[in-house]
Design a protein around this motif. Structure first.
Motif, PDB file in Angstrom:
ATOM      1  N   VAL A   1       0.852  -1.134   0.076  1.00 20.03           N
ATOM      2  CA  VAL A   1      -0.123   0.255   0.069  1.00 20.03           C
ATOM      3  C   VAL A   1       1.076   1.233   0.193  1.00 20.03           C
ATOM      4  O   VAL A   1       0.535   2.119  -0.833  1.00 20.03           O
ATOM      5  CB  VAL A   1      -0.943  -0.138   1.098  1.00 20.03           C
ATOM      6  N   VAL A   2       1.862   1.331   0.720  1.00 24.35           N
ATOM      7  CA  VAL A   2       2.889   2.402   0.696  1.00 24.35           C
ATOM      8  C   VAL A   2       3.384   2.613  -0.268  1.00 24.35           C
ATOM      9  O   VAL A   2       3.417   3.642  -0.965  1.00 24.35           O
ATOM     10  CB  VAL A   2       3.920   2.146   2.141  1.00 24.35           C
ATOM     11  N   ASN A   3       4.057   1.669  -1.170  1.00 25.17           N
ATOM     12  CA  ASN A   3       4.545   1.580  -2.407  1.00 25.17           C
ATOM     13  C   ASN A   3       3.782   1.997  -3.371  1.00 25.17           C
ATOM     14  O   ASN A   3       3.679   2.797  -4.606  1.00 25.17           O
ATOM     15  CB  ASN A   3       5.310   0.523  -2.670  1.00 25.17           C
ATOM     16  N   GLY A   4       2.287   1.393  -3.324  1.00 20.59           N
ATOM     17  CA  GLY A   4       1.306   1.864  -4.407  1.00 20.59           C
ATOM     18  C   GLY A   4       0.940   3.323  -4.367  1.00 20.59           C
ATOM     19  O   GLY A   4       0.558   3.764  -5.543  1.00 20.59           O
ATOM     20  N   TYR A   5       0.719   3.704  -3.013  1.00 24.06           N
ATOM     21  CA  TYR A   5       0.585   5.240  -3.339  1.00 24.06           C
ATOM     22  C   TYR A   5       1.595   6.143  -3.947  1.00 24.06           C
ATOM     23  O   TYR A   5       1.267   7.025  -4.744  1.00 24.06           O
ATOM     24  CB  TYR A   5       0.168   5.734  -1.768  1.00 24.06           C
ATOM     25  N   LYS A   6       2.869   5.671  -3.791  1.00 22.04           N
ATOM     26  CA  LYS A   6       3.871   6.405  -4.555  1.00 22.04           C
ATOM     27  C   LYS A   6       3.844   6.359  -5.926  1.00 22.04           C
ATOM     28  O   LYS A   6       4.213   7.038  -6.526  1.00 22.04           O
ATOM     29  CB  LYS A   6       5.427   5.858  -3.839  1.00 22.04           C
ATOM     30  N   LEU A   7       3.505   5.051  -6.200  1.00 22.14           N
ATOM     31  CA  LEU A   7       3.413   4.533  -7.864  1.00 22.14           C
ATOM     32  C   LEU A   7       2.466   5.384  -8.266  1.00 22.14           C
ATOM     33  O   LEU A   7       2.478   5.865  -9.504  1.00 22.14           O
ATOM     34  CB  LEU A   7       3.397   3.397  -8.100  1.00 22.14           C
ATOM     35  N   ALA A   8       1.097   5.568  -7.723  1.00 22.20           N
ATOM     36  CA  ALA A   8       0.137   6.057  -8.297  1.00 22.20           C
ATOM     37  C   ALA A   8       0.148   7.772  -8.034  1.00 22.20           C
ATOM     38  O   ALA A   8      -0.717   8.372  -8.651  1.00 22.20           O
ATOM     39  CB  ALA A   8      -1.197   5.888  -7.402  1.00 22.20           C
ATOM     40  N   GLY A   9       1.153   8.203  -7.295  1.00 21.14           N
ATOM     41  CA  GLY A   9       1.449   9.611  -7.257  1.00 21.14           C
ATOM     42  C   GLY A   9       0.252  10.420  -6.734  1.00 21.14           C
ATOM     43  O   GLY A   9      -0.102  11.638  -6.711  1.00 21.14           O
ATOM     44  N   GLU A  10      -0.286   9.458  -5.658  1.00 20.78           N
ATOM     45  CA  GLU A  10      -1.384  10.106  -4.520  1.00 20.78           C
ATOM     46  C   GLU A  10      -0.880   9.960  -3.263  1.00 20.78           C
ATOM     47  O   GLU A  10       0.093   9.287  -2.743  1.00 20.78           O
ATOM     48  CB  GLU A  10      -2.312   9.358  -4.858  1.00 20.78           C
ATOM     49  N   THR A  11      -1.559  10.737  -2.413  1.00 28.73           N
ATOM     50  CA  THR A  11      -1.146  10.628  -0.978  1.00 28.73           C
ATOM     51  C   THR A  11      -2.358  10.192  -0.480  1.00 28.73           C
ATOM     52  O   THR A  11      -3.654  10.414  -0.737  1.00 28.73           O
ATOM     53  CB  THR A  11      -1.213  12.399  -0.339  1.00 28.73           C
ATOM     54  N   LEU A  12      -2.101   9.124   0.504  1.00 28.07           N
ATOM     55  CA  LEU A  12      -3.088   8.375   1.446  1.00 28.07           C
ATOM     56  C   LEU A  12      -3.880   9.468   2.273  1.00 28.07           C
ATOM     57  O   LEU A  12      -3.362  10.179   3.005  1.00 28.07           O
ATOM     58  CB  LEU A  12      -2.617   7.139   2.127  1.00 28.07           C
ATOM     59  N   ASP A  13      -5.180   9.448   2.139  1.00 28.79           N
ATOM     60  CA  ASP A  13      -6.078  10.451   2.635  1.00 28.79           C
ATOM     61  C   ASP A  13      -5.906  10.120   4.148  1.00 28.79           C
ATOM     62  O   ASP A  13      -5.479   8.963   4.954  1.00 28.79           O
ATOM     63  CB  ASP A  13      -7.678  10.202   2.407  1.00 28.79           C
ATOM     64  N   SER A  14      -5.922  10.926   5.171  1.00 25.35           N
ATOM     65  CA  SER A  14      -5.790  10.871   6.609  1.00 25.35           C
ATOM     66  C   SER A  14      -6.576   9.761   7.241  1.00 25.35           C
ATOM     67  O   SER A  14      -6.114   9.039   8.137  1.00 25.35           O
ATOM     68  CB  SER A  14      -6.065  12.237   7.591  1.00 25.35           C
ATOM     69  N   GLU A  15      -8.080   9.726   6.807  1.00 23.54           N
ATOM     70  CA  GLU A  15      -8.746   8.674   7.527  1.00 23.54           C
ATOM     71  C   GLU A  15      -8.328   7.416   7.050  1.00 23.54           C
ATOM     72  O   GLU A  15      -8.154   6.200   7.806  1.00 23.54           O
ATOM     73  CB  GLU A  15     -10.070   8.913   6.936  1.00 23.54           C
ATOM     74  N   GLY A  16      -7.794   7.133   5.810  1.00 27.56           N
ATOM     75  CA  GLY A  16      -7.156   5.976   5.245  1.00 27.56           C
ATOM     76  C   GLY A  16      -6.159   5.354   5.979  1.00 27.56           C
ATOM     77  O   GLY A  16      -6.057   4.148   6.394  1.00 27.56           O
ATOM     78  N   LYS A  17      -4.978   6.429   6.471  1.00 28.78           N
ATOM     79  CA  LYS A  17      -3.997   6.178   7.070  1.00 28.78           C
ATOM     80  C   LYS A  17      -4.088   5.797   8.461  1.00 28.78           C
ATOM     81  O   LYS A  17      -3.576   4.852   8.724  1.00 28.78           O
ATOM     82  CB  LYS A  17      -2.949   7.433   6.887  1.00 28.78           C
TER      83      LYS A  17
END
Length: 322
Positions: A238-254
């Motif tokens: 998941v951490v790497n997925g957000y990096k590859l997607a160029g997105e920031t994990l939302d605060s609630e999701g985190k």
């Protein structure tokens, strides 16, 4: 929007590790099974053949079939895991032992490909690499988080099996956790955050796909089909997925992911396994998470930690993406 399971799960699979007896989930290989496996081993020694070509129907394994039927029952309606104790590791070569393991696992469900290029038998050992995009943590010696195998692709296996060929010098302790039990605790303590786990997260697909395919996939961590709770989890991906997607994990999701991680790692929830050569661990990959601690190997190549992994899945085709 996923349907959220809003009641307590009271099935046997919703176990808490601290409430299990040390032998709960352990299945002993009976003497009649060992006799059958000895006979099969002699045939395998005298008739070399690729392990993937071996079929249980080619051997007299009636006692083993009965035993593995009990194991499948334990996976489906019991605790969701089994530790088979054990193949006599000092009696067989590693190749023959892998063949016997393949036969036993095949009686639970069909072995399938574990990599996009088609590999069906996977060696879990330290290659000296560091985990990252295209390098799975299982070929390193670093500590793992609780996860489900192939959470980051299209068709995860129903069951994950591991055969211990050799233990590490230090560390490498295996643990499993019940997602239904953790779900119960999340629902009790943090029902607001639990809902977020039923929504999508980006995952790194680990380059296990065609060259021109998407490098990420998005799906929930928890799914409920009205009958059964399933989980697909890997914090690392998941951490790497957000990096590859160029997105920031939302605060609630985190917050939801970190809370899930915290609860899973509370000492009472997990069950530890001190894996020994010849033992086989089978886990329901959609209802139990697994991990291991970091480890340090012996210097001699033949003494380095070595597990053999199979993925089992009866749905879809045998291909990696089914």
């Amino acid at each position: 929007q996923q349907s959220v399971l809003n009641h307590q799960i009271d099935e046997p699979v919703a176990w808490v590790g601290s409430e299990l007896a040390p032998t709960d989930g352990t299945v002993s290989l009976r003497g009649s099974c060992i006799d059958e496996l000895d006979a099969a081993a002699r045939l395998l020694q005298d008739n070399p053949i690729p392990t993937e070509a071996i079929r249980p129907d080619d051997f007299d394994l009636s006692a083993c079939r009965d035993l593995m039927a009990d194991v499948r029952q334990q996976l489906d309606t019991g605790l969701g895991f089994a530790l088979i104790d054990r193949l006599p590791a000092d009696r067989y070569s590693r190749g023959v032992m892998t063949g016997l393991y393949w036969l036993l696992a095949s009686m639970v469900a069909r072995p399938v490909s574990q990599k996009w290029e088609g590999r069906m038998i996977y060696d879990v050992h330290d290659t000296g690499k560091k985990p990252g995009n295209g390098v799975r943590p299982d070929i390193t010696n670093v500590e793992q988080n609780f996860h489900t195998d192939n959470s980051y692709n299209l068709c995860p296996p129903e069951f994950v099996t591991l055969l211990c060929q050799q233990t590490a010098k230090e560390g490498g302790i295996s643990s499993i956790v019940s997602f239904p039990a953790v779900h119960n605790e999340m629902r009790r303590r943090h029902p607001d955050l639990l809902r977020r786990l039923y929504q999508g997260y980006w995952f790194d697909r680990q380059r296990e796909h065609a060259p021109d395919d998407d490098m990420t996939i998005r799906h929930p961590l928890f799914e409920y089909d009205g009958n059964r709770l399933n989980a697909r989890l890997s914090r690392f991906q998941v951490v790497n997925g957000y990096k590859l997607a160029g997105e920031t994990l939302d605060s609630e999701g985190k917050a939801a992911l970190e809370t899930l991680e915290t609860i899973m790692n509370e000492p009472k929830f997990g069950k530890k396994f001190f894996f020994e050569p010849g033992q086989i661990q089978i886990v329901d990959n959609l209802r139990c998470g697994h991990k291991r601690t970091a480890f340090r190997d012996y210097d001699e190549p033949e003494r380095k930690r070595h597990l053999v992994r199979l993925w089992l899945r009866d749905r879809g085709r045998v291909f990696y993406n089914a």
